[in-house]
Design an enzyme around this catalytic site. Structure first.
Site, PDB file in Angstrom:
ATOM      1  N   LEU A  56       0.830  -1.210   0.000  1.00  0.00           N
ATOM      2  CA  LEU A  56       0.000   0.000   0.000  1.00  0.00           C
ATOM      3  C   LEU A  56       0.863   1.257   0.000  1.00  0.00           C
ATOM      4  O   LEU A  56       2.034   1.199   0.364  1.00  0.00           O
ATOM      5  CB  LEU A  56      -0.902  -0.042   1.239  1.00  0.00           C
ATOM      6  N   PRO A  57       0.265   2.404  -0.381  1.00  0.00           N
ATOM      7  CA  PRO A  57       1.094   3.610  -0.522  1.00  0.00           C
ATOM      8  C   PRO A  57       1.789   4.067   0.770  1.00  0.00           C
ATOM      9  O   PRO A  57       2.992   4.282   0.778  1.00  0.00           O
ATOM     10  CB  PRO A  57       0.104   4.666  -1.033  1.00  0.00           C
TER      11      PRO A  57
ATOM     12  N   ASN B 178      -2.914   4.280   4.851  1.00  0.00           N
ATOM     13  CA  ASN B 178      -3.553   3.201   4.096  1.00  0.00           C
ATOM     14  C   ASN B 178      -3.369   1.860   4.812  1.00  0.00           C
ATOM     15  O   ASN B 178      -4.278   1.031   4.855  1.00  0.00           O
ATOM     16  CB  ASN B 178      -2.973   3.081   2.682  1.00  0.00           C
TER      17      ASN B 178
ATOM     18  N   THR C 255       6.163   0.736   2.219  1.00  0.00           N
ATOM     19  CA  THR C 255       7.163   1.494   2.984  1.00  0.00           C
ATOM     20  C   THR C 255       6.408   2.447   3.896  1.00  0.00           C
ATOM     21  O   THR C 255       5.720   3.351   3.423  1.00  0.00           O
ATOM     22  CB  THR C 255       8.077   2.320   2.048  1.00  0.00           C
TER      23      THR C 255
ATOM     24  N   LYS D 274      14.988   0.125   5.248  1.00  0.00           N
ATOM     25  CA  LYS D 274      14.485   0.705   3.993  1.00  0.00           C
ATOM     26  C   LYS D 274      14.603   2.243   3.995  1.00  0.00           C
ATOM     27  O   LYS D 274      15.074   2.837   3.027  1.00  0.00           O
ATOM     28  CB  LYS D 274      13.028   0.260   3.814  1.00  0.00           C
TER      29      LYS D 274
ATOM     30  N   LYS E 237       7.911  11.077   0.435  1.00  0.00           N
ATOM     31  CA  LYS E 237       7.261  10.371   1.550  1.00  0.00           C
ATOM     32  C   LYS E 237       8.305   9.627   2.394  1.00  0.00           C
ATOM     33  O   LYS E 237       8.324   9.722   3.619  1.00  0.00           O
ATOM     34  CB  LYS E 237       6.243   9.362   0.994  1.00  0.00           C
TER      35      LYS E 237
HETATM   36  P1  NAD Z   1       0.648   2.468  -5.932  1.00  0.00           P
HETATM   37  O1  NAD Z   1      -0.009   3.724  -5.477  1.00  0.00           O
HETATM   38  O2  NAD Z   1       0.888   2.269  -7.382  1.00  0.00           O
HETATM   39  O3  NAD Z   1      -0.209   1.202  -5.427  1.00  0.00           O
HETATM   40  C1  NAD Z   1      -0.863   1.133  -4.191  1.00  0.00           C
HETATM   41  C2  NAD Z   1      -2.188   0.430  -4.387  1.00  0.00           C
HETATM   42  O4  NAD Z   1      -2.833   0.334  -3.111  1.00  0.00           O
HETATM   43  C3  NAD Z   1      -3.151   1.168  -5.324  1.00  0.00           C
HETATM   44  O5  NAD Z   1      -3.612   0.298  -6.341  1.00  0.00           O
HETATM   45  C4  NAD Z   1      -4.295   1.614  -4.402  1.00  0.00           C
HETATM   46  O6  NAD Z   1      -5.551   1.656  -5.056  1.00  0.00           O
HETATM   47  C5  NAD Z   1      -4.224   0.544  -3.319  1.00  0.00           C
HETATM   48  N1  NAD Z   1      -4.862   0.950  -2.072  1.00  0.00           N
HETATM   49  C6  NAD Z   1      -4.724   2.110  -1.393  1.00  0.00           C
HETATM   50  N2  NAD Z   1      -5.501   2.104  -0.291  1.00  0.00           N
HETATM   51  C7  NAD Z   1      -6.129   0.912  -0.277  1.00  0.00           C
HETATM   52  C8  NAD Z   1      -7.085   0.320   0.609  1.00  0.00           C
HETATM   53  N3  NAD Z   1      -7.535   0.973   1.684  1.00  0.00           N
HETATM   54  N4  NAD Z   1      -7.531  -0.930   0.315  1.00  0.00           N
HETATM   55  C9  NAD Z   1      -7.101  -1.589  -0.778  1.00  0.00           C
HETATM   56  N5  NAD Z   1      -6.209  -1.068  -1.664  1.00  0.00           N
HETATM   57  C10 NAD Z   1      -5.730   0.165  -1.402  1.00  0.00           C
HETATM   58  O7  NAD Z   1       2.018   2.368  -5.110  1.00  0.00           O
HETATM   59  P2  NAD Z   1       3.283   1.470  -5.480  1.00  0.00           P
HETATM   60  O8  NAD Z   1       4.194   2.223  -6.384  1.00  0.00           O
HETATM   61  O9  NAD Z   1       2.818   0.110  -5.858  1.00  0.00           O
HETATM   62  O10 NAD Z   1       4.027   1.434  -4.057  1.00  0.00           O
HETATM   63  C11 NAD Z   1       3.537   0.654  -2.986  1.00  0.00           C
HETATM   64  C12 NAD Z   1       4.510   0.755  -1.834  1.00  0.00           C
HETATM   65  O11 NAD Z   1       5.792   0.267  -2.251  1.00  0.00           O
HETATM   66  C13 NAD Z   1       4.731   2.187  -1.322  1.00  0.00           C
HETATM   67  O12 NAD Z   1       4.784   2.181   0.066  1.00  0.00           O
HETATM   68  C14 NAD Z   1       6.066   2.578  -1.946  1.00  0.00           C
HETATM   69  O13 NAD Z   1       6.760   3.536  -1.156  1.00  0.00           O
HETATM   70  C15 NAD Z   1       6.796   1.241  -1.981  1.00  0.00           C
HETATM   71  N6  NAD Z   1       7.813   1.139  -3.040  1.00  0.00           N
HETATM   72  C16 NAD Z   1       7.525   1.557  -4.307  1.00  0.00           C
HETATM   73  C17 NAD Z   1       8.509   1.450  -5.283  1.00  0.00           C
HETATM   74  C18 NAD Z   1       8.249   1.915  -6.703  1.00  0.00           C
HETATM   75  O14 NAD Z   1       9.182   1.978  -7.503  1.00  0.00           O
HETATM   76  N7  NAD Z   1       7.006   2.211  -7.066  1.00  0.00           N
HETATM   77  C19 NAD Z   1       9.768   0.895  -4.983  1.00  0.00           C
HETATM   78  C20 NAD Z   1      10.006   0.450  -3.678  1.00  0.00           C
HETATM   79  C21 NAD Z   1       9.016   0.575  -2.711  1.00  0.00           C
END
Ligand code: NAD
Length: 336
Positions: free
Chosen positions: A96-97, A101, A127, A202, A277
């Site tokens: 999740l973001p 969340n 994260t 992390k 963030k």
């Molecule tokens: P994203 O926003 O693309 O995906 C998050 C998903 O969670 C979305 O589809 C959203 O609809 C869903 N969501 C939010 N609230 C919800 C709820 N209450 N119930 C169900 N679903 C819910 O984010 P991401 O890029 O996939 O990143 C996810 C995590 O991974 C973050 O914490 C980010 O910091 C970490 N991260 C991301 C990356 C990257 O390159 N994108 C790399 C390393 C770590």
């Protein structure tokens, strides 16, 4: 925390190599039972696909129904809420973001903990603030479930190729059970210590990454202003003591490297908003532990400014472009 440990010891005995198997280990090693997956965004979608590829049935949910389409077509069962997923799966991964969340998905009205079964293994790969991971672990412990934090390093590409690095926090006796699932999605699975330490590793890494990226960007910009060819300058840096990941693998200057976001107008990659963030999380942790992090604080402010100036969804290496634009504004008389 002591209560969490006491509770865990009460419910889970030891894993292979020790005296007896915990309920989680026994269940996970018995068969490929369905795995719940919550949060099918940029990272969660390819991660859930890799679980499917390894033969695990996936039961998933996301607040945004469009996100579930692809995985549903590949055979995953889609349910309406985290509570429904918890009712059907005894291992659940969340991606999740941010902290609010995660709190909502675990402890909200239709959250996982409303229906979770005793002995369920909950792995959060988002994260978030390490303090929130500890809170979720304590709340899960009251239901007889086990919460571990396992944030990742490596972006969307590593998530798709199953090459993520997982930094895992939680009872060591349950690491084997977590690792069984995480190896379907990652190449390096590292045990860090008690719950919350995965997040600690992390956010420390990302704070250094941001500082390194800003340093590389301002260095490249200065060199260019001094008349150096950026390709030549990066070649020299990469054979000298200034070398770092941002200079030799992910160079922020367009035209220096192929296949990186700077070669594609900073599209894809790791968003500036997510970096801001993570830097905010590092600042919170620095405040609670009274740790001086002046460079991390500056990096946080810079990435926040970028978010307000149209860079939020660009890759975090766009700090190079941001600095160039600031410089151009000054040259056109904006700042003397
Ligand atoms: P994203 O926003 O693309 O995906 C998050 C998903 O969670 C979305 O589809 C959203 O609809 C869903 N969501 C939010 N609230 C919800 C709820 N209450 N119930 C169900 N679903 C819910 O984010 P991401 O890029 O996939 O990143 C996810 C995590 O991974 C973050 O914490 C980010 O910091 C970490 N991260 C991301 C990356 C990257 O390159 N994108 C790399 C390393 C770590």
């Amino acid at each position: 925390m002591a209560a969490v440990l006491r509770g865990s010891r009460r419910l889970w005995r030891r894993c292979p190599g020790h005296v007896a198997l915990s309920p989680v280990c026994r269940r996970s090693m018995a068969s490929k039972t369905p795995v719940g997956f919550i949060g099918l965004g940029n990272m969660g979608n390819p991660m859930a696909k890799n679980l499917l590829k390894h033969g695990y049935p996936v039961i998933a949910t996301d607040v945004f129904p469009e996100s579930c389409k692809e995985i549903q077509e590949l055979g995953a069962q889609i349910l309406d809420s985290p509570a429904e997923v918890a009712d059907k799966a005894d291992r659940i991964v969340t991606m999740l973001p941010s902290s609010p969340n995660v709190i909502e998905v675990y402890t909200g009205t239709n959250g996982i903990l409303k229906k979770v079964k005793s002995g369920t293994l909950l792995i959060d790969s988002s994260t978030i603030d390490p303090a929130v991971s500890k809170e979720m672990a304590a709340a899960a412990d009251k239901t007889g479930a086990l919460f571990m934090d396992a944030p990742v390093s490596g972006g969307v590409g590593a998530a798709a190729s199953g090459k993520l690095t997982f930094m895992v926090g939680g009872p060591e006796s349950e690491f084997t059970a977590a690792k069984e699932l995480l190896t379907c999605m990652g190449a390096n699975i590292v045990y860090c210590g008690a719950v919350g330490t995965g997040q600690a590793a992390k956010i420390c890494n990302n704070m250094l990454l941001a500082i390194g990226m800003i340093g590389t960007s301002e260095t490249m910009n200065l060199g260019m202003r001094l008349g150096l060819d950026p390709k030549l300058l990066s070649k020299i840096l990469n054979m000298s003591s200034g070398r770092c990941w941002s200079s030799d693998t992910y160079n922020p200057v367009p035209g220096v490297m192929e296949g990186v976001p700077s070669a594609n107008n900073y599209a894809g990659g790791f968003g500036t908003m997510l970096m801001a963030k993570d830097l905010g999380l590092a600042q919170n942790s620095a405040t609670t532990t009274r740790t001086p992090v002046p460079m991390g604080a500056l990096a946080h402010q810079l990435y926040r400014m970028m978010c307000c100036r149209g860079y939020a969804n660009k890759d975090f290496s766009s700090v190079f472009q941001f600095l160039r634009e600031e410089e151009e504004k000054q040259q056109s008389g904006g700042g003397q």
